[in-house]
Scaffold this active site. Structure first.
Site, PDB file in Angstrom:
ATOM      1  N   ASP A 212      -3.614  -0.830 -12.030  1.00 22.51           N
ATOM      2  CA  ASP A 212      -4.789  -1.282 -11.299  1.00 22.51           C
ATOM      3  C   ASP A 212      -5.718  -2.090 -12.211  1.00 22.51           C
ATOM      4  O   ASP A 212      -5.968  -1.698 -13.346  1.00 22.51           O
ATOM      5  CB  ASP A 212      -5.524  -0.026 -10.787  1.00 22.51           C
ATOM      6  CG  ASP A 212      -6.636  -0.345  -9.827  1.00 22.51           C
ATOM      7  OD1 ASP A 212      -6.336  -0.888  -8.761  1.00 22.51           O
ATOM      8  OD2 ASP A 212      -7.806  -0.056 -10.144  1.00 22.51           O
TER       9      ASP A 212
ATOM     10  N   GLU B 120      -1.553  -5.515 -11.588  1.00 25.87           N
ATOM     11  CA  GLU B 120      -2.450  -6.148 -10.629  1.00 25.87           C
ATOM     12  C   GLU B 120      -3.443  -6.955 -11.453  1.00 25.87           C
ATOM     13  O   GLU B 120      -4.362  -6.401 -12.040  1.00 25.87           O
ATOM     14  CB  GLU B 120      -3.216  -5.114  -9.794  1.00 25.87           C
ATOM     15  CG  GLU B 120      -4.094  -5.796  -8.759  1.00 25.87           C
ATOM     16  CD  GLU B 120      -5.431  -5.111  -8.471  1.00 25.87           C
ATOM     17  OE1 GLU B 120      -5.997  -5.363  -7.413  1.00 25.87           O
ATOM     18  OE2 GLU B 120      -5.930  -4.342  -9.321  1.00 25.87           O
TER      19      GLU B 120
HETATM   20  C1  GLC Z   1      -7.835  -2.577  -7.307  1.00 26.15           C
HETATM   21  C2  GLC Z   1      -7.373  -1.830  -6.085  1.00 26.15           C
HETATM   22  C3  GLC Z   1      -8.531  -1.706  -5.148  1.00 26.15           C
HETATM   23  C4  GLC Z   1      -9.629  -0.950  -5.831  1.00 26.15           C
HETATM   24  C5  GLC Z   1     -10.012  -1.607  -7.148  1.00 26.15           C
HETATM   25  C6  GLC Z   1     -10.849  -0.719  -7.998  1.00 26.15           C
HETATM   26  O1  GLC Z   1      -8.171  -3.873  -7.040  1.00 26.15           O
HETATM   27  O2  GLC Z   1      -6.273  -2.468  -5.515  1.00 26.15           O
HETATM   28  O3  GLC Z   1      -8.170  -1.085  -3.952  1.00 26.15           O
HETATM   29  O4  GLC Z   1     -10.763  -0.908  -5.013  1.00 26.15           O
HETATM   30  O5  GLC Z   1      -8.875  -1.892  -7.911  1.00 26.15           O
HETATM   31  O6  GLC Z   1     -10.083   0.326  -8.502  1.00 26.15           O
END
Ligand code: GLC
Length: 549
Positions: A233, A292
Site C-alpha cells: 500500500d 501500489e
Molecule cells: C491506498 C489504498 C486506499 C487507502 C490508502 C491509505 O491507496 O488503496 O484504499 O485509503 O492507501 O492507506
C-alpha cells in the site's frame, strides 16, 4: 464446461477443487508474469457470520467461485485489527486478524483452501502509516517531545510564535492539512504529527531502524503462514524528503495524483524493496510483491521493478486511459517499453476508483465499452488484476444515502466528495432481494434493487452475461497460454488490433459505428456482435473480439 459459480460451503466438491493443481510451493517459474489476480475487498465480498460485513470464513466459502471463474491468485485487502477509520487501511496490529473478519485460524483455513483450489494468496501490507491506535502511537504520545518513541513517526514542532501552525504546507490526500497537533501529557498544545491520509493514520518514519526491522519480521510472519506475496500500500510514499520542504501551493495530492511532490517517490524507498526482495526470495515457491505506486510516468514506475526489487506494480496509466484506440495504444506501448524484463501488468478497476463501466459513460454504453476493454486487457501480454464485481459488470453506486457513507474522504472534504463507497457495495450473489446472498444480515452498504438481474446466480445461467464473458476469456487465456511480445495489426484508426506471440489476436472497435477489419484468424470470443465475412469481419460499435491465429 459447467458453470458452478454458486456452489459453496462445506458440502461442496466442484470439479475445480478435485482437479486443480494443488500449490505446494513449486509451480511454473514466474507464475505471476501472466497471472490473473482477483482483488477481494474483504468487507464487501461475502459475509459468513451475518454481521453485515464480509469476512474470512465468507471468503473461504466462496473460493470455489473464484477457482471456477479462472483466477490464478487472490489479493485480499486488509483484515488486520483496525478501528476502521479507513476501511482497514489503518492497522493497529500487523500480525493479527480483526474479530470483524475472523481470527488467525480462519486465515490459515482460508489459505489452505485457496491453495487446495490452485489459487495463490496475496495480502495487503500497509507500511506507510499505522492506525493511531497502534501501540507505537500510544507510546509516541506518552513519550513527549524528543522522546525516542516519537522517532517511529514524524513529529515536529509547529511554526508560528506559539507553534500554532503546521510544520509545513503539506495536504492530506483525503483533504485538509497533513498535520495534526497533539495535546501533551501535561495538557498543553504540543507537537504536530504527519498523516498523509486521515489523522487516524499517522505516517511512520522509515529512517528509523526499528520500524524497518519490525516490518521485515512482519513479512516473515505471513510468509511463514503460507502467503504467496504482498500488495504494498502506498509503496511510493514511505520516505519523505528529509527537510520536509513546503510544496508552495494548495490542491496538492489526491489519491490518484502522480505529480512530483516531496512526499512521493523518493529514491530511498528502493533500498527497502531490495531488502524485502531478499526476504521473499529466501522462501520457496516464488513469493511476490506488487507495488501500489502512483508515480508520474512508466519510467518512474519501472524503478520499482528492477530485478532486485518488486515483481510488479499496478499500471494505473492503463486504468487512467480515456476511451480511445489512440490512448490505449500509447499506454500499452509505453508500459511494455518501460517494464523491460519484468512482465507488464494491467488493471481497470479497484477499491479506490470509480468502476470502469461508469468511467466509460455508464448505462448500456458504459458496459459495452467495459466488456470490450476487459477483453483487450486480458489479451495483452503480462498479468491482469481484476476487482471483485467487475466480472458481474457492476457499475459504481452513485446514489448511496449520505448517512451510510463511511469513506473518510466524505467528512474530510467537508461532505463535498462522496469518496469510494460507491465501488465497495457488497457483491450480489443470488436471490431477488438485497443483500442478494451476501450474508444472512443486512449489508454495511445497501445494494441497489436492480442488482437482482446482476447476481452471480442470474449471470451463471445466461451465456451472454458478463460473468460468462469473463470466465470464457480466462479459460481461453489459460488454454492459449500467456503471451510475451505484441505486434500491432493494420486496422482503421478507431480500432485497436494486436496479436501476441501466443497466437491470440484481439481487435477492439472504439467507435460508435460498426468497424471493418481484415480477418485475423478464427473467432473465439467477442464482447458483442461480430459478423465474419470471407476475408474480413465487422465489429459492432464498442466491441472487442479474440481471434486464434
Ligand atoms: C491506498 C489504498 C486506499 C487507502 C490508502 C491509505 O491507496 O488503496 O484504499 O485509503 O492507501 O492507506
Amino acid at each position: 464446461m459447467t458453470h458452478d459459480f454458486l456452489d459453496h460451503g462445506e458440502t461442496m466438491t466442484t470439479t475445480s477443487e478435485a482437479t486443480a493443481p494443488e500449490i505446494i510451493g513449486g509451480g511454473p517459474p514466474g507464475w505471476w508474469k501472466d497471472a490473473v489476480i482477483y482483488q477481494v475487498y474483504v468487507r464487501s465480498f461475502a459475509d459468513g457470520d451475518g454481521d453485515g460485513v464480509g469476512d474470512l470464513p465468507g471468503l473461504s466459502a466462496r473460493l470455489p467461485y473464484l477457482a471456477e471463474l479462472g483466477a490464478d491468485a487472490i489479493w485480499i485487502t486488509p483484515f488486520y485489527p483496525s478501528p476502521m477509520a479507513d476501511g482497514g487501511y489503518d492497522v493497529a496490529d500487523y500480525r493479527g486478524v480483526d474479530p470483524l473478519f475472523g481470527d488467525l485460524q480462519d486465515f490459515d483455513r482460508m489459505v489452505e483452501r485457496a491453495h487446495g483450489l490452485g489459487l495463490r494468496v496475496i495480502i495487503d501490507l500497509v507500511p506507510n502509516h499505522t492506525s493511531d491506535r497502534h501501540r507505537w502511537f500510544a507510546e509516541a504520545l506518552a513519550a513527549g517531545p524528543g522522546g525516542p518513541a516519537r522517532q517511529r513517526y514524524i513529529f515536529r514542532p509547529g511554526r508560528g510564535a506559539a507553534g500554532e501552525l503546521p510544520p509545513n504546507d503539506w495536504e492530506s490526500v483525503f483533504g485538509g492539512p497533513a498535520w495534526s497537533r497533539v495535546t501533551e501529557a501535561d495538557g498543553t498544545p504540543g507537537e504536530w504529527y504527519l498523516h498523509l491520509f486521515a489523522p487516524e493514520q499517522p505516517d511512520l518514519n522509515w529512517r528509523d531502524p526499528e520500524v524497518r526491522g519490525v516490518f521485515a519480521g512482519t513479512l516473515r510472519f505471513w510468509l511463514d503462514r503460507g502467503v504467496d506475496g504482498f500488495r504494498i500500500d502506498v509503496a511510493h510514499g514511505m520516505f519523505k524528503q528529509e527537510d520536509l520542504p513546503d510544496v508552495g501551493r494548495t490542491g496538492q495530492a489526491g489519491l490518484l495524483t502522480t505529480d512530483r511532490l516531496p512526499y512521493w517517490d523518493q529514491d530511498e524507498v528502493h533500498d527497502v524493496y531490495r531488502e524485502w526482495r531478499r526476504i521473499l526470495d529466501s522462501y520457496p515457491g516464488e513469493r511476490i510483491a506488487v507495488a501500489e505506486a502512483w508515480v508520474p510516468n512508466a519510467r518512474r514506475l519501472a524503478r520499482y521493478l528492477r530485478p532486485d526489487e518488486l515483481h510488479q506494480a499496478f499500471n494505473f496509466d492503463f486504468l487512467s486511459a480515456g476511451w480511445s484506440a489512440g490512448e490505449f495504444r500509447t499506454v500499452i506501448e509505453d508500459s511494455i517499453a518501460a517494464t523491460g524484463d519484468a512482465a507488464p501488468s494491467w488493471v481497470l478497476s479497484n477499491h479506490d476508483v470509480v468502476r470502469h463501466p461508469t468511467r466509460y459513460g455508464g448505462g448500456g454504453r458504459g458496459l459495452r465499452r467495459a466488456r470490450a476493454a476487459t477483453l483487450a486487457m486480458l489479451a495483452l501480454p503480462g498479468s491482469a488484476y481484476l476487482y471483485q464485481g467487475e466480472e458481474l459488470g457492476l457499475e459504481e453506486v452513485a446514489d448511496l444515502p449520505e448517512e451510510v457513507l463511511q469513506d473518510p474522504i466524505w467528512e474530510r472534504s467537508g461532505r463535498t466528495e462522496r469518496g469510494r463507497d460507491g465501488c465497495r457495495v457488497p457483491l450480489p450473489w443470488s436471490g431477488g432481494r438485497p443483500p442478494f446472498g451476501f450474508g444472512p444480515g443486512e449489508a454495511w452498504l445497501p445494494a441497489p434493487a436492480h442488482w437482482r438481474a446482476l447476481t452471480a446466480e442470474a449471470q451463471a445461467a445466461d451465456p451472454s452475461s458478463t460473468l460468462r464473458l469473463y470466465s470464457d476469456a480466462l479459460r481461453l487465456r489459460r488454454e492459449i497460454g500467456g503471451g510475451t511480445g505484441l505486434t500491432w495489426l493494420a486496422a482503421p484508426p478507431s480500432v485497436l488490433a494486436f496479436a501476441g506471440e501466443n497466437g491470440l489476436a484481439c481487435t477492439v472497435n472504439f467507435s460508435g459505428e460498426p468497424a471493418e477489419v481484415a480477418l485475423p484468424g478464427e473467432l473465439v470470443l467477442a464482447s458483442g456482435a461480430v459478423e465474419v465475412r470471407d476475408s474480413h469481419a465487422v465489429l459492432a460499435p464498442e466491441t472487442a473480439a479474440w481471434w486464434r491465429l
